[in-house]
Write a protein that holds these residues in place. Structure first.
Motif, PDB file in Angstrom:
ATOM      1  N   TYR A 154      47.322  26.957  29.386  1.00  0.00           N
ATOM      2  CA  TYR A 154      46.056  27.693  29.379  1.00  0.00           C
ATOM      3  C   TYR A 154      45.406  27.748  30.761  1.00  0.00           C
ATOM      4  CZ  TYR A 154      41.445  29.319  28.100  1.00  0.00           C
ATOM      5  OH  TYR A 154      40.294  30.037  28.035  1.00  0.00           O
ATOM      6  N   ALA A 155      45.337  26.603  31.464  1.00  0.00           N
ATOM      7  CA  ALA A 155      44.661  26.583  32.759  1.00  0.00           C
ATOM      8  C   ALA A 155      45.318  27.554  33.739  1.00  0.00           C
ATOM      9  CB  ALA A 155      44.659  25.165  33.326  1.00  0.00           C
ATOM     10  N   ARG A 156      46.652  27.595  33.712  1.00  0.00           N
ATOM     11  CA  ARG A 156      47.368  28.510  34.614  1.00  0.00           C
ATOM     12  C   ARG A 156      47.105  29.963  34.232  1.00  0.00           C
ATOM     13  NH1 ARG A 156      53.555  27.322  34.759  1.00  0.00           N
ATOM     14  NH2 ARG A 156      52.640  25.288  35.319  1.00  0.00           N
ATOM     15  N   LEU A 157      47.136  30.253  32.916  1.00  0.00           N
ATOM     16  CA  LEU A 157      46.842  31.612  32.459  1.00  0.00           C
ATOM     17  C   LEU A 157      45.423  32.024  32.837  1.00  0.00           C
ATOM     18  CD1 LEU A 157      48.430  31.623  28.886  1.00  0.00           C
ATOM     19  CD2 LEU A 157      49.168  32.977  30.851  1.00  0.00           C
ATOM     20  N   THR A 198      44.630  44.412  31.290  1.00  0.00           N
ATOM     21  CA  THR A 198      45.124  43.437  30.311  1.00  0.00           C
ATOM     22  C   THR A 198      44.288  43.463  29.042  1.00  0.00           C
ATOM     23  OG1 THR A 198      45.944  41.985  32.067  1.00  0.00           O
ATOM     24  CG2 THR A 198      45.608  41.003  29.897  1.00  0.00           C
ATOM     25  N   VAL A 199      42.957  43.479  29.198  1.00  0.00           N
ATOM     26  CA  VAL A 199      42.067  43.480  28.037  1.00  0.00           C
ATOM     27  C   VAL A 199      42.276  44.735  27.195  1.00  0.00           C
ATOM     28  CG1 VAL A 199      39.656  43.542  27.304  1.00  0.00           C
ATOM     29  CG2 VAL A 199      40.342  42.022  29.151  1.00  0.00           C
ATOM     30  N   THR A 261      33.082  37.288  22.612  1.00  0.00           N
ATOM     31  CA  THR A 261      33.101  36.657  23.915  1.00  0.00           C
ATOM     32  C   THR A 261      32.544  35.243  23.860  1.00  0.00           C
ATOM     33  OG1 THR A 261      31.002  37.772  24.419  1.00  0.00           O
ATOM     34  CG2 THR A 261      33.017  38.781  25.238  1.00  0.00           C
ATOM     35  N   GLU A 262      32.156  34.757  22.663  1.00  0.00           N
ATOM     36  CA  GLU A 262      31.888  33.339  22.536  1.00  0.00           C
ATOM     37  C   GLU A 262      33.180  32.576  22.811  1.00  0.00           C
ATOM     38  OE1 GLU A 262      30.233  32.708  18.692  1.00  0.00           O
ATOM     39  OE2 GLU A 262      28.377  33.794  19.153  1.00  0.00           O
ATOM     40  N   THR A 266      40.059  34.510  28.411  1.00  0.00           N
ATOM     41  CA  THR A 266      41.459  34.114  28.345  1.00  0.00           C
ATOM     42  C   THR A 266      41.844  33.658  26.945  1.00  0.00           C
ATOM     43  OG1 THR A 266      41.283  33.387  30.643  1.00  0.00           O
ATOM     44  CG2 THR A 266      43.216  32.665  29.414  1.00  0.00           C
ATOM     45  N   ALA A 267      40.958  32.904  26.295  1.00  0.00           N
ATOM     46  CA  ALA A 267      41.234  32.438  24.937  1.00  0.00           C
ATOM     47  C   ALA A 267      41.343  33.608  23.971  1.00  0.00           C
ATOM     48  CB  ALA A 267      40.141  31.473  24.478  1.00  0.00           C
ATOM     49  N   ALA A 268      40.445  34.595  24.115  1.00  0.00           N
ATOM     50  CA  ALA A 268      40.490  35.769  23.246  1.00  0.00           C
ATOM     51  C   ALA A 268      41.808  36.522  23.420  1.00  0.00           C
ATOM     52  CB  ALA A 268      39.308  36.691  23.551  1.00  0.00           C
TER      53      ALA A 268
END
Length: 391
Positions: A154-157, A198-199, A261-262, A266-268
């Motif tokens: 996750y941190a890298r993404l 990307t989004v 967006t809560e 990146t998590a979404a």
């Protein structure tokens, strides 16, 4: 002459598809609209195009499964029965809106058709078992894939995806000629363009996956009745979804543009990618899948993975003081800050609940199971004891 009852059936089917368009456009393109990457009109247009593409290609597998394979005798899909099944699906959408939880139209559609099959004694238990097994397995897959991503990648993404919006629009439009020509705004940087692309691409993937699975919820009963052919049914459903995307979805886009967006951006993106890929895979197998259930469990997995990311002390202070393992809830925040030193983790950042609310999660999971159960029981009782159906 066209049967008036068939017209009613098509209208009810389109009403279900209309609500699907209204309820799924927000989750798909809410982040992109909320980030000012695209307008609501552009989001609706993309939703209409990619939903139809998913429905026309892979979606017919799910329509066939629900319309002709789930019951051993498709003859039970009379027009009256088909309209009744669609009614229960519409009620599920209404209940979800009332309780503020998006009900799974896929699970509800299967439940309503299963109730019809049970009442008529024609439910194919092997097909039903296959569907239920995948309903159990797919969220588990989503959980573990998301957990691994959250724990190790996750941190890298986040460093790759995270972006800050510059002032001004992303593009300038030259309208001096007969054809408007877009160009990148002078304050827009390349990282911002990649993040925006990307989004939007993830939104298109979600719209496509919605088409592969959700088109069956609106048209399978009519196709199963042989009163409406596959291609016209998909076209009618696609038109209704597009109308819903351009009308009632505008409100859900506003809501989802802020609510979703809560989750950090990146998590979404991770949750949407994992969930959409699983839904498309299941649709290819002909399995109607619930995006909401898979996404909810994926959020839990991602939160758990991020909350248990280990960081060890390189050396023991003394022989009696072995290396310790620390966990940080978010591993690295959305601004890319480093992990705090061991022993200095912020208390508010050490709970996976930062990514998902247990009470909300429980309410979503409960409704996702209660609504299909109500549809199954209601359909069974209706088809079994209402004389006009003759079961």
């Amino acid at each position: 002459m066209v049967d008036p009852l068939l017209v009613v059936g098509v209208l009810v089917s389109m009403f279900v598809a209309y609500n699907i368009g209204g309820s799924t456009t927000g989750p798909a393109f809410g982040p992109a609209v909320g980030a000012d990457a695209i307008s609501k009109t552009a989001a609706a247009a993309l939703m209409a195009v990619f939903f139809f593409a998913g429905a026309w290609t892979i979606g017919r597998n799910v329509v066939t499964k629900l319309g002709t394979e789930l019951v051993s005798d498709p003859g039970v899909f009379t027009l009256e029965a088909s309209i009744t099944v669609l009614f229960f699906i519409g009620v599920a959408l209404l209940m979800g809106n009332i309780f503020g939880v998006p009900a799974s139209t896929s699970m509800t559609a299967v439940g309503a058709i299963a109730g019809l099959g049970l009442a008529g004694g024609v439910l194919d238990l092997a097909v039903m078992g296959e569907i239920v097994i995948w309903w159990v397995v797919s969220p588990i897959i989503g959980f573990w894939v998301s957990l691994i991503i959250g724990r190790y990648f996750y941190a890298r993404l986040n460093r790759i995806v995270a972006m800050e919006r510059s002032t001004g629009p992303l593009f300038d439009i030259d309208r001096s000629g007969p054809i408007p020509i877009p160009s990148v705004h002078r304050t827009t940087n390349r990282r911002e363009l990649y993040g925006t692309a990307t989004v939007v691409a993830i939104g298109c993937l979600m719209a496509f996956s919605s088409g592969t699975s959700n088109i069956a919820n609106a048209v399978a009963p009519l196709v199963g009745s042989d009163e409406l052919a596959m291609n016209p049914a998909i076209i009618f459903g696609g038109i209704a979804v597009a109308i819903g995307a351009f009308t009632i979805a505008r409100r859900t886009l506003e809501t989802m543009g802020s609510d979703i967006t809560e989750l950090p951006l990146t998590a979404a993106i991770v949750v949407a990618s994992v969930s959409s890929t699983l839904v498309v895979f299941l649709s290819w197998l002909g399995i109607p899948a619930s995006f909401v259930v898979i996404a909810t469990v994926s959020i839990i997995g991602l939160g758990w993975g991020r909350a248990t990311r280990p960081m060890t002390v390189p050396e023991a202070v003394t022989a009696d003081d072995p290396p310790r393992v620390s966990v940080d809830a978010l591993a690295a925040d959305e601004e890319g800050e480093e992990l705090p030193p061991i022993g200095e983790e912020s208390p508010e950042r050490t709970d996976a609940g930062d990514l998902f609310n247990p009470a909300t999660t429980a309410r979503v999971v409960l409704m996702q199971n209660v609504v299909p159960a109500i549809a199954t029981a209601g359909a069974y009782l209706t088809f079994r004891f209402v004389p006009i159906f003759g079961f």
